[in-house]
Write a protein that holds these residues in place. Structure first.
Motif, mmCIF file in Angstrom:
data_model
loop_
_atom_site.group_PDB
_atom_site.id
_atom_site.type_symbol
_atom_site.label_atom_id
_atom_site.label_comp_id
_atom_site.label_asym_id
_atom_site.label_seq_id
_atom_site.Cartn_x
_atom_site.Cartn_y
_atom_site.Cartn_z
ATOM 1 N N ASP B 39 0.851 -1.185 0.000
ATOM 2 C CA ASP B 39 0.000 0.000 0.000
ATOM 3 C C ASP B 39 0.890 1.239 0.000
ATOM 4 O O ASP B 39 1.212 1.788 1.040
ATOM 5 C CB ASP B 39 -0.914 -0.041 1.224
ATOM 6 C CG ASP B 39 -2.055 0.953 1.111
ATOM 7 O OD1 ASP B 39 -2.861 1.036 2.057
ATOM 8 O OD2 ASP B 39 -2.138 1.656 0.086
ATOM 9 N N VAL B 87 -1.005 1.770 -5.300
ATOM 10 C CA VAL B 87 -1.228 0.490 -4.624
ATOM 11 C C VAL B 87 -0.711 -0.610 -5.542
ATOM 12 O O VAL B 87 -1.107 -0.696 -6.707
ATOM 13 C CB VAL B 87 -2.723 0.252 -4.318
ATOM 14 C CG1 VAL B 87 -2.909 -1.091 -3.612
ATOM 15 C CG2 VAL B 87 -3.275 1.389 -3.471
ATOM 16 N N ARG B 198 -9.635 3.113 -0.864
ATOM 17 C CA ARG B 198 -8.394 2.315 -0.846
ATOM 18 C C ARG B 198 -8.582 1.004 -0.061
ATOM 19 O O ARG B 198 -8.230 -0.069 -0.563
ATOM 20 C CB ARG B 198 -7.301 3.178 -0.208
ATOM 21 C CG ARG B 198 -5.905 2.829 -0.567
ATOM 22 C CD ARG B 198 -5.055 4.090 -0.432
ATOM 23 N NE ARG B 198 -3.647 3.781 -0.485
ATOM 24 C CZ ARG B 198 -2.709 4.688 -0.705
ATOM 25 N NH1 ARG B 198 -3.033 5.949 -0.883
ATOM 26 N NH2 ARG B 198 -1.440 4.332 -0.743
#
Lengths: 164, 256
Positions: B39, B87, B198
């Motif tokens: 991430d 990501v 996210r």
């Protein structure tokens, strides 16, 4: 997906057919339509080797280039480097992918095909001739006996394709 | 039929170079299947594919001026600039891990595309366009692969968000997909954050992977993840390489 691969293989077969009048090595046309040349030996990771006196010529097969797609880049070893049977000696890039190329035999690299730097597509258009990749001085002649003959390689390709 | 096992590694802010080294180590030395999700990465970095040519793909003067690191990775594919708003998702599999999947480039890309269709499940008119992931006709992720005789790796850097200024380091590539239609970077790409959060993206990706594998979470502190790998081909380019005239041709790159 199956139709696209069949169409690609058919187009390839037609190219091979068109060239066959000028290509001296005999070839057999497998049922999967990629060409398999007589007089060569084959590895199960789809490389071919032609033993020509003290030196062996190595490249990837028509079946391999057909499944890879357009080759846009080739990474080759330096002359003088050792290669080992079944181990990677270089790579090709096609369709976003880097694919290892394995040596079917062990030995010392004596020459690499520098034309592939400017024209990597030779691997697609002429996998058994202008698209050769390396020349190797074999270190163990017995390894050639462990490779597949054209008929067995053709069968191997068919079984591999049928499994997926 | 029991699904094959896959180790799930969730990272946060690992440097992209370290991530690439980890991926190569797992690809070359492990016989297990892996899903790595990182991430974000700590520093803006340019990452080119194996055949990337800096002079063709980058505004090298500004890259050098602003000291942006440039990596050439071991997989194929194009050039991206990544940062803390990217990501990363990577799958590393044995060649027989996915039943019926022959590990050639197009089929792996097709398989991954199906997986991400499940992730987006109709959101934003998600589609796979000439091997790119697009939302509303704009790219937010692509495919890059590395294939050996026994294993394959597919990884993507997803643009959850990006800075316009970062895109100015990239030139318009000579080879572009047809659907790009000559658009500049800013008109060609989109932000995933405009479509999905996210955490949701990461959760849905894991859920989609679970339809193919039994995921086993691995701790970031696990020794396997922290051991060095000396044979990595992904590397930082030197200033000399970035300053070199176009006569440099990575197609003659030799394996050392």
């Amino acid at each position: 997906m199956a139709l696209r691969i069949w169409a690609s293989s058919t187009a390839n077969a037609l190219k091979i057919s068109a060239k066959s009048t000028s290509v001296s090595p005999a070839f057999s046309l497998s049922r999967c339509f990629s060409s398999v040349l007589e007089g060569l030996k084959y590895g199960k990771s789809h490389e071919w080797v032609k033993h020509d006196g003290p030196v062996a010529l190595i490249g990837i097969t028509d079946h391999a280039q057909d499944h890879l797609g357009e080759v846009v880049f080739v990474e080759l070893p330096e002359p003088g480097k050792s290669v080992a049977q079944g181990e990677s000696f270089g790579a090709v890039e096609s369709v976003k992918a880097t694919s290892d190329v394995n040596s079917p035999i062990s030995g010392e690299v004596v020459e690499v095909n520098t034309k592939l730097s400017e024209t990597p597509g030779l691997i697609n258009t002429s996998p058994y001739e202008d698209g050769w990749m390396i020349k190797v001085k074999p270190s163990n002649a017995a390894e050639l006996e462990t490779l597949l003959n054209p008929k067995d390689y053709t069968k191997f390709c068919e079984e591999e394709d049928a499994a997926h | 039929m029991r699904l094959p096992l896959m180790n799930l590694v969730k990272l946060n802010g690992m440097s992209i170079l370290r991530q690439l080294h980890l991926e190569e180590k797992l690809m070359r030395t492990s016989s297990e299947n892996w899903c790595i999700i990182n991430d974000g990465t700590i520093k803006p970095t340019i990452v080119m594919g194996i055949s990337g040519k800096p002079q063709e793909l980058l505004e090298t003067e500004s890259v050098l001026r602003d000291e942006i690191p440039v990596i050439r990775r071991m997989s194929g594919g194009g050039t991206v600039i990544v940062d803390q708003d990217t990501v990363f998702v990577t799958f590393i599999c044995n060649k027989d891990a996915v039943p019926g999947l022959k590990p050639d480039p197009q089929r792996i890309i097709h398989w991954a595309g199906h997986l991400y269709e499940k992730v987006f499940n109709g959101i934003g008119n998600f589609s796979v366009c000439e091997n790119d992931y697009v939302l509303g006709g704009r790219k937010f992720g692509g495919n890059a692969l590395s294939i050996t005789s026994k294993r394959w790796l597919q990884h993507t850097s997803f643009l959850w968000d990006y800075k316009k200024s970062n895109m100015s380091y990239l030139k318009l590539p000579q080879k572009a997909p047809n659907y790009r239609q000559g658009r500049s970077h800013l008109d060609f790409i989109c932000r995933m954050k405009d479509y999905i959060s996210r955490p949701d993206f990461i959760d849905e990706t894991i859920r989609a992977a679970e339809s193919h594998f039994r995921l086993t979470p691995l701790n970031q502190e696990d020794n396997l993840l922290n051991q060095q790998y000396e044979h990595s081909r992904s590397r930082l380019l030197t200033i000399d390489e970035l300053e070199e005239a176009p006569v440099y041709n990575p197609a003659v790159a030799t394996r050392v």
